[in-house]
Design an enzyme around this catalytic site. Structure first.
Site, PDB file in Angstrom:
ATOM      1  N   CYS A   1       4.924  10.538  -2.461  1.00 21.36           N
ATOM      2  CA  CYS A   1       5.774  10.470  -3.646  1.00 21.36           C
ATOM      3  C   CYS A   1       6.576   9.178  -3.548  1.00 21.36           C
ATOM      4  O   CYS A   1       6.413   8.422  -2.592  1.00 21.36           O
ATOM      5  CB  CYS A   1       6.651  11.708  -3.819  1.00 21.36           C
ATOM      6  SG  CYS A   1       7.916  11.960  -2.560  1.00 21.36           S
TER       7      CYS A   1
ATOM      8  N   CYS B   1       3.784   8.902  -8.002  1.00 18.10           N
ATOM      9  CA  CYS B   1       3.977   7.513  -7.589  1.00 18.10           C
ATOM     10  C   CYS B   1       3.152   6.553  -8.431  1.00 18.10           C
ATOM     11  O   CYS B   1       3.222   5.346  -8.257  1.00 18.10           O
ATOM     12  CB  CYS B   1       3.717   7.316  -6.099  1.00 18.10           C
ATOM     13  SG  CYS B   1       2.043   7.601  -5.554  1.00 18.10           S
TER      14      CYS B   1
ATOM     15  N   CYS C   1       0.268   3.769  -5.590  1.00 19.95           N
ATOM     16  CA  CYS C   1      -0.508   4.364  -4.509  1.00 19.95           C
ATOM     17  C   CYS C   1      -1.838   3.629  -4.375  1.00 19.95           C
ATOM     18  O   CYS C   1      -2.584   3.534  -5.349  1.00 19.95           O
ATOM     19  CB  CYS C   1      -0.771   5.835  -4.783  1.00 19.95           C
ATOM     20  SG  CYS C   1       0.720   6.831  -4.805  1.00 19.95           S
TER      21      CYS C   1
END
Length: 139
Positions: A14, A88, A92
């Site tokens: 996250c 996110c 990512c």
């Protein structure tokens, strides 16, 4: 002599690695034990774990008070079989051959423990399903 199947490796990501990913990693470790390798990280890690998340997990008998938010690295993604993102977005990294899941969950940042409990409960249910999907049996 039969060799044991390799342990699956799961990375929870996250933004701050202070709430959702910490709770998910703790539940997976708590429920699956050494049957799985668990990591968590954040694209922009906070300085400490969210106190409301710590309290909410304590209510479930899981202590995350000593955890420290960690920065997301390409190495952590490459070393994981399953990468579970939690808000996110494009930060990512994506590598071929990895299984990616995106769990849409409210962000507990700045929320009190009353607001964090339903997020915690949803994460616990998803982790239980994940354990089953990974072939580790029921919890």
């Amino acid at each position: 002599m039969a060799t044991a199947a390799p342990r699956p490796s799961v990375l929870f990501v996250c933004v701050h690695n202070a709430g959702r990913s910490q709770m998910a990693a703790a539940f997976l470790t708590h429920l699956a034990g050494d049957r799985v390798e668990v990591r968590s990280a954040g694209s922009a890690p906070a300085g400490s774990v969210n106190p409301a998340a710590v309290e909410a997990m304590r209510e479930r008998g899981v202590d995350i008070s000593a955890e420290i938010p960690k920065v997301l690295t390409s190495e952590a993604v490459q070393a994981s079989d399953v990468v579970i993102t939690m808000g996110c977005g494009d930060t990512c990294p994506v590598f071929p051959g990895k299984r990616y899941l995106d769990w849409q969950l409210d962000d507990p940042a700045g929320q009190g423990v009353d607001a964090v409990r339903p997020i915690r409960d949803e994460i616990e249910q998803r982790v239980q399903r994940l354990i089953s999907e990974l072939g580790m049996g029921a919890v």
